[in-house]
Design an enzyme around this catalytic site. Structure first.
Site, mmCIF file in Angstrom:
data_model
loop_
_atom_site.group_PDB
_atom_site.id
_atom_site.type_symbol
_atom_site.label_atom_id
_atom_site.label_comp_id
_atom_site.label_asym_id
_atom_site.label_seq_id
_atom_site.Cartn_x
_atom_site.Cartn_y
_atom_site.Cartn_z
ATOM 1 N N PRO A 1 0.812 -1.225 0.000
ATOM 2 C CA PRO A 1 0.000 0.000 0.000
ATOM 3 C C PRO A 1 0.843 1.271 0.000
ATOM 4 O O PRO A 1 0.452 2.283 -0.582
ATOM 5 C CB PRO A 1 -0.831 -0.128 1.278
ATOM 6 C CG PRO A 1 -0.957 -1.601 1.484
ATOM 7 C CD PRO A 1 0.356 -2.173 1.036
ATOM 8 N N PRO B 1 14.253 -7.471 -15.874
ATOM 9 C CA PRO B 1 14.204 -7.345 -17.333
ATOM 10 C C PRO B 1 13.363 -8.437 -17.993
ATOM 11 O O PRO B 1 12.609 -8.154 -18.945
ATOM 12 C CB PRO B 1 15.683 -7.436 -17.736
ATOM 13 C CG PRO B 1 16.415 -6.897 -16.556
ATOM 14 C CD PRO B 1 15.637 -7.399 -15.369
ATOM 15 N N GLU C 1 10.851 -9.975 -16.615
ATOM 16 C CA GLU C 1 9.469 -9.662 -16.282
ATOM 17 C C GLU C 1 8.917 -8.582 -17.218
ATOM 18 O O GLU C 1 7.790 -8.685 -17.719
ATOM 19 C CB GLU C 1 9.374 -9.201 -14.829
ATOM 20 C CG GLU C 1 9.813 -10.252 -13.817
ATOM 21 C CD GLU C 1 9.723 -9.760 -12.396
ATOM 22 O OE1 GLU C 1 8.872 -8.891 -12.130
ATOM 23 O OE2 GLU C 1 10.488 -10.244 -11.542
ATOM 24 N N ARG C 2 9.697 -7.546 -17.453
ATOM 25 C CA ARG C 2 9.233 -6.452 -18.308
ATOM 26 C C ARG C 2 9.021 -6.919 -19.738
ATOM 27 O O ARG C 2 8.087 -6.481 -20.413
ATOM 28 C CB ARG C 2 10.236 -5.302 -18.244
ATOM 29 C CG ARG C 2 10.213 -4.591 -16.885
ATOM 30 C CD ARG C 2 11.346 -3.617 -16.732
ATOM 31 N NE ARG C 2 11.259 -2.912 -15.448
ATOM 32 C CZ ARG C 2 12.302 -2.606 -14.683
ATOM 33 N NH1 ARG C 2 13.514 -2.957 -15.078
ATOM 34 N NH2 ARG C 2 12.155 -1.960 -13.549
#
Length: 261
Positions: A133, A247, A249-250
């Site tokens: 959060p 990288p 993941e992107r």
């Protein structure tokens, strides 16, 4: 007159066949359920087992750990087929391309054999819990703590916007294992959360897109996880591990980003 689209150089006959098979799977098993899945904000749990049986999970994980033995191109072929089909229901990118490769790269041999085969079959659904959060892209601001108490880590904190969070059995938690400032105190701790005391799932979140993919809040209240479930053999390596894997993941997010269900 339609302009022909040249075939990408990386897309060989094997990957074309995989993409065709994946497209047929998503058309048959996902598209008929889209309206109901959008309403319930998640796919059905058994879609994971069906995807595992079809060989669509952990395609780039070695066969010795239950995976398909392929490479990143195999994951791209599956992800593009999923996106182009406009079929949601589950996030294979998080499961197969992200969490599975954290385990493959940093896990001990025992951890790989314990978790990867069940991820490949769909028996285990995986998620990664980074966002909090009060800490989005600033990973150094993470406050979730994992304090060692004997043979356990006692984890306290909250995560939000966690993809696969509703169905997840195995969660890679980014947390603080020491009071070292900034990135120095971060570690990755794996948690098998089914029936685990102190673990709670929050509400399924309403999003602007990807309405059929479960995304929720997670809460840890004195949740105990065995010390042996630290990913790797040394505390304080979490930020380095994240930076090495982000990288990948992107890239997979970019590949699948055309679908906003």
């Amino acid at each position: 007159m339609a302009i022909p689209t040249p075939k990408p150089a990386w897309l060989d006959a094997d990957l074309e066949l995989l993409a065709d098979n994946a497209t047929r799977f998503f058309t048959r098993e996902c598209l008929p359920h889209q309206a109901r899945w959008r309403e319930q904000r998640r796919g059905d749990r058994d879609i994971w087992l069906k995807a595992g049986e079809a060989g669509l999970l952990c395609a780039s994980i070695p066969e010795e750990y239950g995976g398909g033995g392929g490479h990143f191109g195999h994951e791209v072929a599956i992800t593009q087929a999923h996106a182009h089909s406009l079929a949601g229901g589950f996030s294979n990118g998080v499961h197969s391309v992200i969490v599975a490769h954290y385990i493959l790269r940093y896990g001990t041999e025992a951890q790989k054999r314990r978790w990867l085969p069940k991820m490949a079959s769909g028996e285990t659904v995986a998620a990664i819990a980074m966002t909090e959060p009060g800490a989005g892209s600033d990973l150094q601001a993470i406050r979730t703590s994992a304090r060692r108490d004997g043979d356990s880590y006692v984890i306290n904190g909250a995560k939000t916007f966690i993809t696969n969070g509703y169905h997840a059995d195995l969660i890679c938690i980014v947390c603080r294992t020491s009071d070292a400032p900034g990135a120095k105190g971060l570690s990755l701790v794996m948690a098998e959360v089914k029936d685990l005391p102190g673990f709670r799932r929050g509400r399924l979140l309403d999003k602007m897109g990807q309405h059929t993919i479960d995304t929720c809040e997670l809460f840890f209240d004195d949740m105990r996880v065995p010390v042996e479930d630290l990913l790797g053999t040394q505390e304080g390596q979490g930020f380095r591990q994240l930076m090495e894997q982000l990288p990948r993941e992107r890239l997979i997010i970019a590949v699948g980003g055309v679908a906003t269900l």
